[in-house]
Design a protein around this motif. Structure first.
Motif, PDB file in Angstrom:
ATOM      1  N   TRP A   1     -14.798  24.542 -94.300  1.00  0.00           N
ATOM      2  CA  TRP A   1     -15.847  24.039 -93.404  1.00  0.00           C
ATOM      3  C   TRP A   1     -16.076  25.063 -92.298  1.00  0.00           C
ATOM      4  CZ3 TRP A   1     -17.984  19.807 -95.416  1.00  0.00           C
ATOM      5  CH2 TRP A   1     -17.210  19.030 -96.278  1.00  0.00           C
ATOM      6  N   SER A   2     -17.318  25.386 -92.038  1.00  0.00           N
ATOM      7  CA  SER A   2     -17.682  26.365 -90.999  1.00  0.00           C
ATOM      8  C   SER A   2     -16.981  27.704 -91.235  1.00  0.00           C
ATOM      9  CB  SER A   2     -17.365  25.827 -89.602  1.00  0.00           C
ATOM     10  OG  SER A   2     -18.094  24.656 -89.349  1.00  0.00           O
ATOM     11  N   CYS A   3     -17.104  28.172 -92.457  1.00  0.00           N
ATOM     12  CA  CYS A   3     -16.608  29.496 -92.858  1.00  0.00           C
ATOM     13  C   CYS A   3     -17.820  30.257 -93.410  1.00  0.00           C
ATOM     14  CB  CYS A   3     -15.516  29.376 -93.911  1.00  0.00           C
ATOM     15  SG  CYS A   3     -14.081  28.391 -93.414  1.00  0.00           S
TER      16      CYS A   3
ATOM     17  N   GLU B   1      -3.474  26.682 -85.703  1.00  0.00           N
ATOM     18  CA  GLU B   1      -4.626  26.364 -84.860  1.00  0.00           C
ATOM     19  C   GLU B   1      -4.708  27.315 -83.678  1.00  0.00           C
ATOM     20  OE1 GLU B   1      -5.573  22.002 -84.289  1.00  0.00           O
ATOM     21  OE2 GLU B   1      -3.412  21.920 -84.644  1.00  0.00           O
ATOM     22  N   ARG B   2      -5.921  27.677 -83.324  1.00  0.00           N
ATOM     23  CA  ARG B   2      -6.240  28.394 -82.087  1.00  0.00           C
ATOM     24  C   ARG B   2      -5.369  29.626 -81.823  1.00  0.00           C
ATOM     25  NH1 ARG B   2      -6.675  22.958 -81.036  1.00  0.00           N
ATOM     26  NH2 ARG B   2      -4.550  22.870 -80.276  1.00  0.00           N
TER      27      ARG B   2
ATOM     28  N   PRO C   1     -14.870  31.676 -88.706  1.00  0.00           N
ATOM     29  CA  PRO C   1     -16.183  32.308 -88.829  1.00  0.00           C
ATOM     30  C   PRO C   1     -16.182  33.689 -89.480  1.00  0.00           C
ATOM     31  CG  PRO C   1     -15.435  32.365 -86.546  1.00  0.00           C
ATOM     32  CD  PRO C   1     -14.470  31.499 -87.309  1.00  0.00           C
TER      33      PRO C   1
ATOM     34  N   GLU D   1     -11.110  25.255 -91.436  1.00  0.00           N
ATOM     35  CA  GLU D   1     -12.245  24.821 -90.623  1.00  0.00           C
ATOM     36  C   GLU D   1     -12.405  25.751 -89.424  1.00  0.00           C
ATOM     37  OE1 GLU D   1     -13.983  20.831 -88.437  1.00  0.00           O
ATOM     38  OE2 GLU D   1     -12.038  20.742 -89.407  1.00  0.00           O
ATOM     39  N   LYS D   2     -13.632  26.183 -89.206  1.00  0.00           N
ATOM     40  CA  LYS D   2     -13.973  27.072 -88.094  1.00  0.00           C
ATOM     41  C   LYS D   2     -13.238  28.408 -88.202  1.00  0.00           C
ATOM     42  CE  LYS D   2     -14.954  23.199 -85.080  1.00  0.00           C
ATOM     43  NZ  LYS D   2     -14.458  22.382 -83.988  1.00  0.00           N
TER      44      LYS D   2
ATOM     45  N   ALA E   1     -10.555  32.289 -84.954  1.00  0.00           N
ATOM     46  CA  ALA E   1     -11.799  33.036 -84.764  1.00  0.00           C
ATOM     47  C   ALA E   1     -11.830  34.400 -85.443  1.00  0.00           C
ATOM     48  CB  ALA E   1     -12.071  33.207 -83.268  1.00  0.00           C
TER      49      ALA E   1
ATOM     50  N   ASP F   1      -6.014  33.110 -81.430  1.00  0.00           N
ATOM     51  CA  ASP F   1      -7.244  33.866 -81.229  1.00  0.00           C
ATOM     52  C   ASP F   1      -7.275  35.259 -81.839  1.00  0.00           C
ATOM     53  OD1 ASP F   1      -8.088  31.700 -79.802  1.00  0.00           O
ATOM     54  OD2 ASP F   1      -7.630  32.573 -77.845  1.00  0.00           O
TER      55      ASP F   1
ATOM     56  N   THR G   1      -7.263  25.865 -88.618  1.00  0.00           N
ATOM     57  CA  THR G   1      -8.380  25.414 -87.788  1.00  0.00           C
ATOM     58  C   THR G   1      -8.593  26.343 -86.598  1.00  0.00           C
ATOM     59  OG1 THR G   1      -7.772  23.133 -88.351  1.00  0.00           O
ATOM     60  CG2 THR G   1      -9.308  23.418 -86.542  1.00  0.00           C
ATOM     61  N   SER G   2      -9.858  26.646 -86.319  1.00  0.00           N
ATOM     62  CA  SER G   2     -10.257  27.409 -85.131  1.00  0.00           C
ATOM     63  C   SER G   2      -9.512  28.736 -85.022  1.00  0.00           C
ATOM     64  CB  SER G   2     -10.064  26.580 -83.854  1.00  0.00           C
ATOM     65  OG  SER G   2     -10.864  25.428 -83.910  1.00  0.00           O
TER      66      SER G   2
END
Length: 154
Positions: A120-122, A57-58, A102, A99-100, A81, A60, A78-79
């Motif tokens: 999800w959100s890809c 997660e996260r 992008p 998820e997330k 970026a 960056d 998840t997340s």
């Protein structure tokens, strides 16, 4: 770390890349890894024989994720970026949730059996590449085609 079964890495310093992450791959019993907010991490390659669960997660700056194990594994990403590529290899992939992510362009799963993949959100993921002996269920907020290469179980 030979007896370590679970580890949570949260906001660890950059020294972790040279020392801690290589030690994880040498662990014989590590079953669960959680990595959160390691903002310096750009590439993650984990080859852990006993891994059963991973959470990312996260992170960056993370761009590439490559996970290999010989057990039944579940993963939650998840997340993330900047991640563009995710590869998971195992004997049995129970569940992978992304998820997330992008910028995710490539997802590849290689296992004797792959049960479920969620994306999800890809928004730029155009295809899921799977090598498995069984059909795979893919869910997400877009209709993502699956390229399945079905192999016979040994």
């Amino acid at each position: 770390l030979p007896c370590l079964k679970s580890i949570v890495l949260h906001r660890c310093g950059v020294y972790s890349q040279d020392y801690l992450l290589p030690l994880l791959s040498s662990s014989k019993r590590l079953a669960s890894v959680s990595i959160d907010s390691m903002h310096w991490l750009t590439s993650l390659v984990l080859q852990i024989t006993s891994l059963r669960s991973i959470t990312l997660e996260r992170c960056d700056r993370l761009e590439v994720v490559n996970i290999g194990c010989f057990s039944t594994v579940s993963a939650q990403l998840t997340s993330l970026a900047r991640v563009t590529s995710v590869i998971v290899q195992s004997s049995h992939i129970e569940w992978i949730e992304m998820e997330k992510l992008p910028l995710l362009q490539q997802f590849s799963a290689r296992a004797s059996k792959v049960d479920k993949i969620e994306a999800w959100s890809c928004p730029v993921l155009k295809e899921v590449d799977v090598v498995s002996s069984t059909p795979v269920r893919v869910e997400g907020d877009a209709n993502i085609p699956v390229r399945l290469v079905q192999v016979e179980r040994a």
